[in-house]
Write a protein that holds these residues in place. Sequence first.
Motif, PDB file in Angstrom:
ATOM      1  N   CYS A  88       0.967   1.906   7.802  1.00  0.00           N
ATOM      2  CA  CYS A  88       0.793   3.359   7.724  1.00  0.00           C
ATOM      3  C   CYS A  88       0.160   3.910   9.001  1.00  0.00           C
ATOM      4  CB  CYS A  88      -0.084   3.727   6.542  1.00  0.00           C
ATOM      5  SG  CYS A  88       0.470   3.049   4.955  1.00  0.00           S
TER       6      CYS A  88
ATOM      7  N   CYS B  39       1.341   4.674   1.414  1.00  0.00           N
ATOM      8  CA  CYS B  39       0.852   5.478   2.537  1.00  0.00           C
ATOM      9  C   CYS B  39       0.614   6.924   2.128  1.00  0.00           C
ATOM     10  CB  CYS B  39       1.849   5.418   3.692  1.00  0.00           C
ATOM     11  SG  CYS B  39       2.095   3.761   4.382  1.00  0.00           S
TER      12      CYS B  39
ATOM     13  N   SER C 204      -1.788   7.643  10.675  1.00  0.00           N
ATOM     14  CA  SER C 204      -2.363   8.951  10.384  1.00  0.00           C
ATOM     15  C   SER C 204      -1.645  10.047  11.148  1.00  0.00           C
ATOM     16  CB  SER C 204      -3.849   8.959  10.752  1.00  0.00           C
ATOM     17  OG  SER C 204      -4.021   8.690  12.132  1.00  0.00           O
TER      18      SER C 204
ATOM     19  N   SER D 126      -2.460   7.815   0.278  1.00  0.00           N
ATOM     20  CA  SER D 126      -3.674   7.769   1.108  1.00  0.00           C
ATOM     21  C   SER D 126      -3.679   8.857   2.166  1.00  0.00           C
ATOM     22  CB  SER D 126      -3.781   6.393   1.783  1.00  0.00           C
ATOM     23  OG  SER D 126      -3.777   5.354   0.825  1.00  0.00           O
TER      24      SER D 126
ATOM     25  N   GLN E 159       0.841  -1.196   0.000  1.00  0.00           N
ATOM     26  CA  GLN E 159       0.000   0.000   0.000  1.00  0.00           C
ATOM     27  C   GLN E 159       0.880   1.251   0.000  1.00  0.00           C
ATOM     28  OE1 GLN E 159      -2.289   0.894   3.572  1.00  0.00           O
ATOM     29  NE2 GLN E 159      -1.038  -0.512   4.796  1.00  0.00           N
TER      30      GLN E 159
END
Length: 311
Positions: free
Chosen positions: A194, A175, A196, A178, A173
């Motif tokens: 990942c 990071c 936030s 996103s 993915q």
Amino acid sequence: MFSMMFLPLLSVLLLSQRCALVNGVNSVYGVNGELPTYRSTDPTTGKQVVCDKCPPGTYLLSRCTMTQKSVCAPCPRGSYTELWNYIGRCLRCGVCGKNQVEKRVCSADSDCQCECKQGYYYKYDMCLRHRECPSGEGVQTKGTPHADTVCHVCPNGTYSACSSAEQSCMQHQNCEASGLRLVLKGSNWHDSVCSSCEANGSKDGAEYLREILPAFFIHQRIGNKRLRQIVHRLSSQNSKTRNGTLSGLDISDLHAWINAWVASATAMQLRDLPTVVSKIAHSAGEKLQNKLQRIDSLLNELCEEVVVNVV
């Protein structure tokens, strides 16, 4: 594809005919466009006679004589003849073996054809299970009834977190795409992790470790005995778990148990996990501890930047 055929001694007479057909020497009506024949002896006169052979799907019911032609009869149900012949009974239909399925049923003029069932391929006169690509490797070519699975190491930027005969390598993915921050770079056996890094506080690093733990235990290939010991130690932390229920669990059951434990464990329990594993599988415990330290280090660094920027 292969044919499961049982050839009794009676079928030896067919072999030369089979080779001739394969090499194109014979045709349905022989070299000169005539019906295939064979030589026999008249039981009454003792003289040589030329007799017609019986066509595929039939057998010789009665030999010819000086005054009578060959008498052929249809093969009974469950038997066959594939070639022109002069045998006294048809061959018994074959039966598919272990891990095989019937691709074509037996008929009067051909034996059944068998093929390895799904998940198996033919080698060494048997059907073997397709190889499963281990974690860190993906399926390059899926297995067929005639060939095994082909695996390859997942290239940079991809991973495979399980052992499978079907799954190809998957992309890590992204990071940044996103709107998240990378706290653990993906490897060939686990995805990127990942965060936030919200200004009001981020999760404990152990919570991010949780994401790769199921893949970790699969990739380390810890043996059944040691894995059972790890499960025993983890279960002893929970008074509601009866140790007796662990007896008889196979490797897949033990992995399922650990996955369930990981899903419900607290952050503190997850932080203690490397220590628990180290007591039984030292190398695996060290690797797990290193993963946690990397997550903590990068998480603190990244989230401090977010806090500073906000202030």
